[in-house]
Scaffold this active site. Structure first.
Site, PDB file in Angstrom:
ATOM      1  N   GLU A  10      19.576   6.575   7.103  1.00 48.85           N
ATOM      2  CA  GLU A  10      18.932   7.771   7.673  1.00 48.85           C
ATOM      3  C   GLU A  10      18.760   7.586   9.182  1.00 48.85           C
ATOM      4  OE1 GLU A  10      18.369  10.818   7.921  1.00 48.85           O
ATOM      5  OE2 GLU A  10      17.015  11.179   6.227  1.00 48.85           O
ATOM      6  N   HIS A  67       0.818  -1.216   0.000  1.00 45.93           N
ATOM      7  CA  HIS A  67       0.000   0.000   0.000  1.00 45.93           C
ATOM      8  C   HIS A  67       0.856   1.272   0.000  1.00 45.93           C
ATOM      9  CE1 HIS A  67       0.332   0.158   4.514  1.00 45.93           C
ATOM     10  NE2 HIS A  67       0.208   1.450   4.287  1.00 45.93           N
ATOM     11  N   SER A 115       4.327   2.685   8.038  1.00 46.06           N
ATOM     12  CA  SER A 115       3.954   1.640   7.098  1.00 46.06           C
ATOM     13  C   SER A 115       5.125   1.165   6.260  1.00 46.06           C
ATOM     14  CB  SER A 115       2.900   2.166   6.125  1.00 46.06           C
ATOM     15  OG  SER A 115       1.647   2.040   6.711  1.00 46.06           O
ATOM     16  N   ASP A 172      29.555  12.898   4.289  1.00 48.33           N
ATOM     17  CA  ASP A 172      30.443  12.158   5.210  1.00 48.33           C
ATOM     18  C   ASP A 172      30.440  10.704   4.779  1.00 48.33           C
ATOM     19  OD1 ASP A 172      30.400  14.499   6.621  1.00 48.33           O
ATOM     20  OD2 ASP A 172      28.832  13.822   7.998  1.00 48.33           O
ATOM     21  N   ASP A 207      -0.211  -7.446   1.741  1.00 48.86           N
ATOM     22  CA  ASP A 207       0.331  -6.083   1.753  1.00 48.86           C
ATOM     23  C   ASP A 207       1.855  -6.144   1.809  1.00 48.86           C
ATOM     24  OD1 ASP A 207       0.519  -3.373   1.811  1.00 48.86           O
ATOM     25  OD2 ASP A 207      -0.334  -3.125   3.824  1.00 48.86           O
TER      26      ASP A 207
HETATM   27  N1  ARG Z   1      -1.448   2.166   7.255  1.00 50.51           N
HETATM   28  C1  ARG Z   1      -0.593   3.014   8.014  1.00 50.51           C
HETATM   29  C2  ARG Z   1       0.285   3.795   7.074  1.00 50.51           C
HETATM   30  O1  ARG Z   1      -0.052   3.888   5.930  1.00 50.51           O
HETATM   31  C3  ARG Z   1       0.167   2.245   9.056  1.00 50.51           C
HETATM   32  C4  ARG Z   1      -0.628   2.241  10.249  1.00 50.51           C
HETATM   33  C5  ARG Z   1      -0.176   1.307  11.287  1.00 50.51           C
HETATM   34  N2  ARG Z   1      -1.152   1.527  12.304  1.00 50.51           N
HETATM   35  C6  ARG Z   1      -1.089   1.018  13.498  1.00 50.51           C
HETATM   36  N3  ARG Z   1      -2.000   1.346  14.331  1.00 50.51           N
HETATM   37  N4  ARG Z   1      -0.132   0.200  13.827  1.00 50.51           N
HETATM   38  O2  ARG Z   1       1.267   4.399   7.438  1.00 50.51           O
END
Ligand code: ARG
Length: 387
Positions: free
Chosen positions: A166, A151, A328, A176, A227
């Site tokens: 990062e 997603h 995510s 660096d 996902d």
């Molecule tokens: N779907 C969220 C995003 O696009 C991630 C959310 C994770 N949520 C959670 N309550 N652990 O960043």
């Protein structure tokens, strides 16, 4: 070579007789499963008993069929994963034997130490001449591949970029440098041959790399199943103590319930606070069993998910300890494993969704996708290491 559907093979084992047989189809020979993915010829029952996979994109590739045995092209993703991990493990340990780290939205988290999670990537997209918009996390699996959530990368013709190494987003460390760590790479890696010719001895602390190809799981659909995605980088990451690939899980039978795993990311620190954090955050979250997770109803921001939570997902978190939007695609890892003397991290989950933030998060269970992942990252059957 001819293909026979698995069900046909298993139900009518002799149906395979008379099919054209590949020349080098003897047991133990390297064979092709299609799409550049290799396996080794093995008797079908033995392959399956040993955790092997014989089917790829709906087809079984036959090596030979004799009256009594059916020899198929067999791939063992957990063995590929193990071989990759053996390679990366050497990069995570310095010459003196110590682990290479510098120091000995996450909700409820604390700042990570610099270099504590050298596998983490931050993913963003660039449109027109605007600066890159960063919004997801990822995990480095090899110098060429990043694991993330599907997603995060649904754009068509979108230009995606990744920063490795990062830590503090307000400080750029592209000038660096750090020494490049060299070591063996398994020949099974895609582009392993090109890796072998690396000559750079130093690399920037932060590496900004353009994504060449986005590979979303073919069954991903909007409502939060499958996902998972891989990003192929257009130039390989240089491995330094700040940029190292994580291991894939090797044990696929453990449901991890009750374990405390660690999630990290630059995501929001509260649901109503829509801003990435400056410093990478981390928090430990307990893995919750499937039924309890189901009862706690982790719908996706109020929209219930059609099939509930499946076993190729993993729930983790408790009130006040969770990932959040912006995390995510990022890694859920088992840090405790390191107390067993290991340095390298193992990525068990990919941040996927949750109801708001701070209750319970749903992650893609990485061990359920070993075949798919290794088929892209390391399509060669484990063979030799190259240095
Ligand atoms: N779907 C969220 C995003 O696009 C991630 C959310 C994770 N949520 C959670 N309550 N652990 O960043």
């Amino acid at each position: 070579m001819k293909f026979v559907a698995l069900s046909v093979l298993l139900l009518f084992p002799f149906a395979a007789q008379g099919k054209t047989v590949q020349g080098e189809g003897a047991v133990g020979a390297l064979c092709s499963m299609g799409g550049g993915v290799q396996g080794r010829c093995q008797e079908v029952g033995a392959c399956l008993r040993e955790g092997g996979v014989v089917e790829r994109e709906g087809e079984v590739h036959l090596c030979t069929a004799q009256a009594s045995d059916i020899i198929v092209c067999c791939r063992k993703p957990h063995i590929v994963a193990k071989q990759l991990c053996e390679a990366w493990a050497q990069y995570w340990r310095g010459p003196e034997g110590h682990c290479v780290e510098e120091t000995s939205l996450i909700v409820g988290g604390v700042d990570a130490d610099p270099g504590e999670f050298p596998h983490i990537a931050i993913i963003g997209e660039k449109s027109n001449n605007l600066p890159i918009l960063w919004y997801c996390g990822g995990t480095l699996l090899s110098p060429y591949y990043i694991l993330t959530a599907a997603h995060c990368v649904t754009g068509v013709d979108t230009e995606y970029w990744v920063t490795l190494g990062e830590h503090d987003r307000k400080i750029s460390r592209f000038n660096d440098t750090l020494p490049v760590i060299k070591g063996p790479v398994p020949q099974s890696l895609r582009f392993g041959d090109r890796l072998a010719s690396f000559t750079n001895t130093r690399a920037p602390i932060e590496q900004l790399v353009r994504v060449e190809e986005v590979i979303r799981h073919p069954e991903y659909h909007f409502f939060k199943y499958f996902d998972i995605a891989l990003l192929k980088l257009n130039t390989p990451a240089s491995l330094t103590k700040r940029v190292l690939p994580a291991c894939l899980p090797i044990v696929t039978t453990d449901d991890l319930v009750g374990k405390e795993l660690t999630v990290s990311g630059w995501g929001w620190t509260a649901f109503g606070n829509p801003e990435l954090t400056r410093i990478l955050q981390k928090v430990t979250v307990p893995v919750v069993d499937q039924l309890e997770c189901q009862l706690r109803n982790p719908d996706y921001n109020g929209v219930s998910i059609p099939k509930g939570i499946l076993k190729d997902q993993l729930c983790a978190g408790k009130p006040g300890r969770d990932s959040c939007r912006g995390d995510s695609g990022g890694p859920l890892i088992d840090q405790k494993e390191r107390t067993g003397g290991r340095c390298e991290h193992t990525v068990e989950g990919i941040v996927s969704f949750g109801r708001g933030c701070g209750e319970l998060g749903v992650y893609t269970r990485v061990s359920s996708y070993l075949d798919w992942i290794t088929g892209h990252v390391a399509p060669g059957y484990p063979s030799a290491f190259v240095t």
